[in-house]
Design a protein around this motif. Sequence first.
Motif, PDB file in Angstrom:
ATOM      1  N   GLY A  55     -38.972  22.791  14.239  1.00  9.93           N
ATOM      2  CA  GLY A  55     -38.208  22.803  12.996  1.00  9.93           C
ATOM      3  C   GLY A  55     -37.818  24.168  12.501  1.00  9.93           C
ATOM      4  O   GLY A  55     -36.826  24.323  11.813  1.00  9.93           O
ATOM      5  N   GLU A  56     -38.612  25.170  12.831  1.00  4.80           N
ATOM      6  CA  GLU A  56     -38.324  26.530  12.387  1.00  4.80           C
ATOM      7  C   GLU A  56     -39.217  27.453  13.203  1.00  4.80           C
ATOM      8  O   GLU A  56     -40.163  26.998  13.849  1.00  4.80           O
ATOM      9  N   PRO A  57     -38.927  28.741  13.141  1.00  2.00           N
ATOM     10  CA  PRO A  57     -39.809  29.654  13.878  1.00  2.00           C
ATOM     11  C   PRO A  57     -41.217  29.554  13.305  1.00  2.00           C
ATOM     12  O   PRO A  57     -41.395  29.477  12.092  1.00  2.00           O
ATOM     13  N   ASP A  67     -44.385  25.172  21.263  1.00  2.00           N
ATOM     14  CA  ASP A  67     -43.435  25.484  20.188  1.00  2.00           C
ATOM     15  C   ASP A  67     -42.058  25.119  20.734  1.00  2.00           C
ATOM     16  O   ASP A  67     -41.567  25.762  21.654  1.00  2.00           O
ATOM     17  N   THR A  68     -41.480  24.063  20.181  1.00  2.00           N
ATOM     18  CA  THR A  68     -40.294  23.458  20.791  1.00  2.00           C
ATOM     19  C   THR A  68     -39.034  23.760  19.982  1.00  2.00           C
ATOM     20  O   THR A  68     -38.923  23.370  18.828  1.00  2.00           O
ATOM     21  N   GLN A  79     -32.244  21.119  18.325  1.00  2.00           N
ATOM     22  CA  GLN A  79     -31.413  20.825  17.153  1.00  2.00           C
ATOM     23  C   GLN A  79     -30.951  19.372  17.185  1.00  2.00           C
ATOM     24  O   GLN A  79     -30.958  18.738  18.244  1.00  2.00           O
ATOM     25  N   THR A  80     -30.475  18.907  16.034  1.00  2.00           N
ATOM     26  CA  THR A  80     -29.830  17.599  15.961  1.00  2.00           C
ATOM     27  C   THR A  80     -28.777  17.478  17.071  1.00  2.00           C
ATOM     28  O   THR A  80     -28.666  16.441  17.734  1.00  2.00           O
ATOM     29  N   ASP A 117     -28.294  30.051  16.098  1.00  2.00           N
ATOM     30  CA  ASP A 117     -29.570  30.726  15.882  1.00  2.00           C
ATOM     31  C   ASP A 117     -29.523  32.122  16.509  1.00  2.00           C
ATOM     32  O   ASP A 117     -28.893  32.324  17.546  1.00  2.00           O
ATOM     33  N   ARG A 161     -31.472  31.022  11.564  1.00  2.00           N
ATOM     34  CA  ARG A 161     -30.033  30.755  11.586  1.00  2.00           C
ATOM     35  C   ARG A 161     -29.223  32.027  11.369  1.00  2.00           C
ATOM     36  O   ARG A 161     -29.632  32.916  10.634  1.00  2.00           O
ATOM     37  N   ARG A 198     -32.395  21.292   7.375  1.00  2.00           N
ATOM     38  CA  ARG A 198     -31.172  22.095   7.321  1.00  2.00           C
ATOM     39  C   ARG A 198     -30.376  21.772   6.080  1.00  2.00           C
ATOM     40  O   ARG A 198     -30.025  20.637   5.837  1.00  2.00           O
TER      41      ARG A 198
HETATM   42  C1  WTA Z   1     -34.454  25.535  13.725  1.00  2.00           C
HETATM   43  C2  WTA Z   1     -34.658  19.977  14.346  1.00  2.00           C
HETATM   44  C3  WTA Z   1     -37.343  28.224  15.728  1.00  2.00           C
HETATM   45  C4  WTA Z   1     -33.262  26.255  14.340  1.00  2.00           C
HETATM   46  C5  WTA Z   1     -35.204  19.625  15.731  1.00  2.00           C
HETATM   47  C6  WTA Z   1     -32.325  25.138  14.702  1.00  2.00           C
HETATM   48  C7  WTA Z   1     -36.342  26.210  15.236  1.00  2.00           C
HETATM   49  C8  WTA Z   1     -32.557  24.157  13.577  1.00  2.00           C
HETATM   50  C9  WTA Z   1     -37.261  25.525  16.067  1.00  2.00           C
HETATM   51  C10 WTA Z   1     -32.261  22.734  13.966  1.00  2.00           C
HETATM   52  C11 WTA Z   1     -38.277  26.306  16.718  1.00  2.00           C
HETATM   53  C12 WTA Z   1     -35.880  24.088  15.222  1.00  2.00           C
HETATM   54  N1  WTA Z   1     -38.261  27.639  16.522  1.00  2.00           N
HETATM   55  N2  WTA Z   1     -36.386  27.537  15.084  1.00  2.00           N
HETATM   56  N3  WTA Z   1     -39.222  25.759  17.482  1.00  2.00           N
HETATM   57  N4  WTA Z   1     -36.947  24.220  16.034  1.00  2.00           N
HETATM   58  N5  WTA Z   1     -35.508  25.279  14.723  1.00  2.00           N
HETATM   59  O1  WTA Z   1     -31.015  20.032  13.505  1.00  2.00           O
HETATM   60  O2  WTA Z   1     -32.689  27.102  13.370  1.00  2.00           O
HETATM   61  O3  WTA Z   1     -32.933  19.650  11.908  1.00  2.00           O
HETATM   62  O4  WTA Z   1     -30.981  25.542  14.793  1.00  2.00           O
HETATM   63  O5  WTA Z   1     -33.274  19.908  14.366  1.00  2.00           O
HETATM   64  O6  WTA Z   1     -33.943  24.305  13.245  1.00  2.00           O
HETATM   65  O7  WTA Z   1     -32.621  21.851  12.928  1.00  2.00           O
HETATM   66  P1  WTA Z   1     -32.415  20.293  13.120  1.00  2.00           P
END
Ligand code: WTA
Length: 654
Positions: free
Chosen positions: A389-391, A413-414, A417-418, A502, A517, A528
């Motif tokens: 979801g985020e770093p 740590d995965t 994105q959508t 990103d 982002r 997001r």
């Molecule tokens: C961020 C969620 C760093 C990133 C699955 C991406 C991450 C956005 C990571 C997508 C991670 C998701 N490390 N950043 N492991 N996972 N992101 O569409 O900025 O809700 O572009 O999908 O979340 O968010 P979304």
Amino acid sequence: MSDHAIETMLAEERTYPPSEEFAAQANAKADIYDVPFEQFWEREGRERLTWFEPFTELYRWEPPYAQWYLGGKLNVCFNCVDRHVEAGGGDKVAFHWEGEPAEETRAITYADLQRDVVRFANALKKLGVKKGTPVAIYMGMVPELPVAMLACTRLGAPHTVIFGGFSADSLSGRMNDMRCEVLITQDEAWRRGSTVPLKKVADEAMDAAPVTKQCVVLRRSGNDVPMQDGRDHWWHELEADCSDDPESCPCEPMDSEDLLFLMYTSGTTAKPKGIVHTTAGYLVGASTTHHYIFDLKPETDVYWCAADIGWITGHSYIVYGPLANGATSVLYEGTPDFPDKDRWWQIVERYGVTILYTAPTAIRAHMKWGPEHAQKHDLSTLRLLGSVGEPINPEAWIWYREHIGGDRTPIVDTWWQTETGMILISPLPGVTTTKPGSATRPFPGVDAGVFDEQGNEVGPGGGGYLVLKRPWPSMLRGIFGDDARYKETYWSKYPDVYLAGDGARIDRDGDFWLLGRIDDVMNVSGHRISTIEVESALVDHHDVAEAAVCSRADAITGEAIVAYVTLKGSADGSVEKLEELRNHVAQKIGAIAKPANIVFTPELPKTRSGKIMRRLLRDVANDRQLGDTTTLADPTVVSEIAKRAAEEKSQEEG
Ligand code: WTA
């Protein structure tokens, strides 16, 4: 993300190689990276899914559009449910569901799931739902949510699931965009001991979405909700006379490229994008990554993805990936701190969870509450942890590993994105030496890179824009109804290369470090939200003349929303006005988009051509030294804003 956070990430030197025991039993071995891309996806496509008719062409790439597994016919529900029952796995638990009220639990086997899905699909047929009918779903984390999704896929009806925290406007906007004919919802959802009025919001949304002519309502809380004759149907009444015999509702054979679902997500304009996912490529991508990255052993694992099904993570890693793989999962309705802060750990202990997948924001909340809540429970069944979801900051990563994983479990740590539908950058738990804060390497069959401004690939030690250089099966097939935006957003910066949006760095070992982002999209608790979406919600209020929105760093939610607002007629702001505006945003978008702070200011900093300078506002929000102000029309505006922001902060702290 703050510069400081990035620096600490890059200074992190600890490494965690997989243990020999884990490596020996892992689904993915090191040689998985040697399989050529086409061979890899061909093999996964043939072996992981059951096809009614096999595909004849692996993929076709006509940039920026890809098609995968052409010529094949299959059904998602068949792959997720029926085939497991036919293979003798009907008694296996698909979901251990736990309601927010703790006394409510249900074990749903694959055979139960099949009966529930068939019965409900037959009920939907009575409303005219058939192959191609768009259906909206607005529900909480109840077993009937996956049932509704699977019933749609059984019939070949594309769905869009809208997170239960979204407002009536957000719901009607999506229903209108997709032209949803039917809405599936519930009376109310449980949240922290009180109820969220989903049907009430749905009623408001349906008033603004005349395309949506039928509504199915699940009884969950049991409280009274208004039902409109001819339009609204109770779930249990509608399906009362329906058969649950699979023969009564066979799985519709779908083309590989038939629309499976839309998932709306924020972009850089006020209008969310309907991200298009199709049938075969999506399911291959979700199930393959789920198998290798979570090292799933369907016979013995109890897997728990603690996301909400209303987001892409829940689609790919609660519903479609795990069910296609025949997993036993936990499905939990409530929040981590209800009734107590050890609720999650109670659940891990009760069901013997072996694999846990959650978000950094949740981990940081647990960190703040303290490790004593986890220590009250036996977490020794856990063997793998995931983050998304985020770093993830190294501190949270280490805490997760030590206090939840017993300093024993690998962490994946995965990054994804959508739009990508599946995880694209992640360790493989039996192969990769992990580093706290790094998502490490592209998944096999995925070609990711980092480009500089000019489109040159940067090597080890460099940073820039994260890109994908080759299509992958579950990639988005477009933005629903908006080709121009699809091309502009993802494909206009570099020719035929996907721009993820990103920032990233590659270290000397070739590992990827995601930096957040690079566009006007904020990431609040892993959700997001676009700055412009919040700005338009604010200016929608009758007292607001202008608004500018940016984010600041936050210890728990990653980023927090800060709004700068100019009121009409040079009126002064007040605490009451602040609350009113925050609630207005919640009403327009949803509570997740409420600004954490609002700074009232007589003017916003603008360039001479009238563009709001968000960069400067970000500096103010993050207490940073102000960036270059030379192009500002009136440089005193920024210092005035900084002064007001500081005043507000000292009031808050005082
Ligand atoms: C961020 C969620 C760093 C990133 C699955 C991406 C991450 C956005 C990571 C997508 C991670 C998701 N490390 N950043 N492991 N996972 N992101 O569409 O900025 O809700 O572009 O999908 O979340 O968010 P979304």
